[in-house]
Scaffold this motif. Structure first.
Motif, short mmCIF file in Angstrom:
data_model
loop_
_atom_site.label_atom_id
_atom_site.label_comp_id
_atom_site.label_asym_id
_atom_site.label_seq_id
_atom_site.Cartn_x
_atom_site.Cartn_y
_atom_site.Cartn_z
N ASP A 227 53.04 36.82 40.06
CA ASP A 227 52.58 37.55 38.91
C ASP A 227 53.42 38.18 38.16
OD1 ASP A 227 51.90 38.89 41.41
OD2 ASP A 227 51.25 40.62 39.96
N ARG B 284 54.56 40.35 33.93
CA ARG B 284 54.05 40.61 32.75
C ARG B 284 55.37 40.73 31.73
NH1 ARG B 284 52.89 46.03 30.38
NH2 ARG B 284 53.30 46.99 32.29
N GLU C 145 52.96 43.11 26.73
CA GLU C 145 51.46 42.93 26.88
C GLU C 145 51.09 41.56 27.26
OE1 GLU C 145 50.29 46.05 27.28
OE2 GLU C 145 52.09 46.70 26.66
N PHE D 21 50.49 38.79 30.00
CA PHE D 21 50.36 38.34 31.65
C PHE D 21 50.29 36.99 31.94
CE2 PHE D 21 48.50 42.65 30.66
CZ PHE D 21 49.07 43.15 31.81
N ASP E 196 44.41 40.42 30.78
CA ASP E 196 45.07 41.96 30.51
C ASP E 196 45.25 42.51 32.03
OD1 ASP E 196 42.65 42.65 31.84
OD2 ASP E 196 41.71 43.71 29.94
N LYS E 197 45.20 41.62 32.89
CA LYS E 197 45.69 42.16 34.34
C LYS E 197 45.55 40.78 35.37
CE LYS E 197 45.16 46.09 37.41
NZ LYS E 197 44.25 47.32 37.65
N TYR F 44 46.87 39.69 39.51
CA TYR F 44 47.40 39.96 40.80
C TYR F 44 48.19 38.68 41.27
CZ TYR F 44 44.93 44.34 41.08
OH TYR F 44 44.49 45.70 40.99
N ALA G 26 42.46 37.04 38.12
CA ALA G 26 43.21 37.87 36.85
C ALA G 26 41.87 38.28 35.96
CB ALA G 26 43.82 36.85 35.73
N ARG G 27 42.02 39.22 34.85
CA ARG G 27 40.96 39.80 34.35
C ARG G 27 41.01 39.70 32.78
NH1 ARG G 27 40.53 46.25 34.83
NH2 ARG G 27 42.22 46.26 33.02
N TRP H 118 36.63 39.35 35.77
CA TRP H 118 37.65 38.78 36.63
C TRP H 118 37.37 37.13 37.13
CZ3 TRP H 118 41.97 41.07 38.15
CH2 TRP H 118 41.84 42.51 38.07
#
Length: 372
Positions: free
Chosen positions: A196, A198, A201, A203, A218-219, A221, A232-233, A238
């Protein structure tokens, strides 16, 4: 035929003996000792303090001095140090006369370049810091990589993330750049699937030299073990993506954890269940918490923790704790490992087999997981 039979017996005995070397640190009162996987106290509770076995040796303390013992409980390196850390790659960091230094398994000091700080060896290398930059040294004390980076993280699977001028990439143990130092953030572990990352901003997943953007995320793992999906989110929910950055399971869950053996814990509302890689809920969301599978069983919680199999059948009743203690770290320590799970009851800490039977019929004030 006789030769083949003899070879088979020899290999069998080596396998048995190797398996039998796993020991677990236990504590009673203010003393520490070790049990084997039969639950027998093979090294009596006698040390003022001790650490897990690592590299076939364990740091132990007697009368305010630290040394190292073998799996028979014998002193291999006499207790003469103020502090001692675990052996890794045949090297340990010790403090003697207020000076940190490296020693090998015979207790001989290893000469190294002067460093601002002494770090544990990990996977054959250790960090070497000078003038606010970090490089690497090998087990012979020689420089592998001159101090180059602002930060180098722990090596995992032979790779480590590195930081330079607020950007991140990855290197191997020779210092070779594996992923260019051009990311705003990058995960801790590069697997065969990817890692993973970034960029500003945005991902995504770095895989096969490409940065694959995850739409709307926005996130994200990292991949766990040999799993082909990670989580991911997006919009506060999720889901799961592949290494191309594609949403394979849409983000519809309040919480999720990693896939193991084709199943992942997910939360709908306040209850947890398990989905397969197609996103189907195969174990009903009926638990207050759940952890990842390990060796075919997963911890699940009502008021206390128990264990289910992959069909969702409750095998071990929910009447234990599985967290806290000496060195628990993450989901991988909370389940079964080599056929045993570390749990806590009202009587103390112990180990259960997959039928729920207590190892050695004995609970301890504290107990570590078995060493490899």
């Amino acid at each position: 035929m006789k030769t083949k039979f003899t070879l088979f017996i020899g290999l069998f005995l080596v396998s048995v003996l190797t398996f039998g070397q796993g020991l677990a640190l236990v504590k009673e009162g203010k003393k520490a000792g070790y049990i084997n996987k039969s639950g027998e106290l093979v090294i009596p509770v006698q040390f003022d303090d001790a650490e897990n076995f690592s590299d076939g040796m364990a740091a132990a303390e007697k009368e305010d001095k630290w040394g190292f013992i073998n799996t028979s409980g014998e002193w291999v390196i006499q207790p003469e140090y103020e502090k001692a850390k675990d052996f890794n790659s045949g090297v340990a960091v010790v403090l003697k006369d207020d000076i940190w230094q490296y020693i090998n398994k015979s207790g001989t000091r290893i000469e190294t370049p002067v460093s601002d700080k002494y770090y544990d060896f990990n996977d054959g290398v250790a960090f070497y810091r000078a003038q606010d930059l970090v490089g690497l040294i090998g087990t012979d004390g020689k420089v592998v990589l001159e101090p180059t980076y602002d930060k180098i993280a722990k090596f995992r699977n032979g790779y480590a993330k590195v930081k330079k001028n607020d950007l991140w990439g990855m290197i191997d143990k020779t210092g070779k750049i594996i992923i260019p130092v051009e990311y705003t953030a990058i995960g801790n572990e590069l697997t065969t699937v990817g890692v993973d990352a970034r960029k500003e901003e945005t991902f995504g997943i770095v895989s096969n030299g490409s940065f694959n953007v995850i739409d709307g995320a926005d996130k994200v793992y990292g991949f766990y073990g040999d799993a082909k999906l990670t989580y991911a989110r997006k919009d506060k929910l999720w889901g799961f993506v592949n290494n191309k950055g594609e949403w394979v399971i849409p983000p519809t869950f309040e919480k999720v954890k990693a896939f193991v053996d084709g199943l992942a814990p997910v939360a709908k509302g306040k209850m947890w269940g398990f989905v397969n890689e197609s996103g189907e809920m195969v174990i009903e969301a009926s638990y207050r918490d759940a952890e990842i599978f390990s060796e075919g069983m997963a911890p699940v919680k009502d008021k206390k923790w128990g264990f289910i199999d992959k069909t969702g059948k409750l095998i071990i009743p929910m009447e234990y704790d599985i967290t806290a203690g000496l060195s628990f770290s993450g989901g991988k320590s909370k389940g079964f490992k080599n056929g045993l799970a570390r749990v806590k009851s009202k009587k103390g800490w112990g180990f259960l087999d997959k039928t729920g039977k207590l190892l050695g019929d004995k609970w301890y004030q504290n107990a570590e997981n078995f060493s490899e």
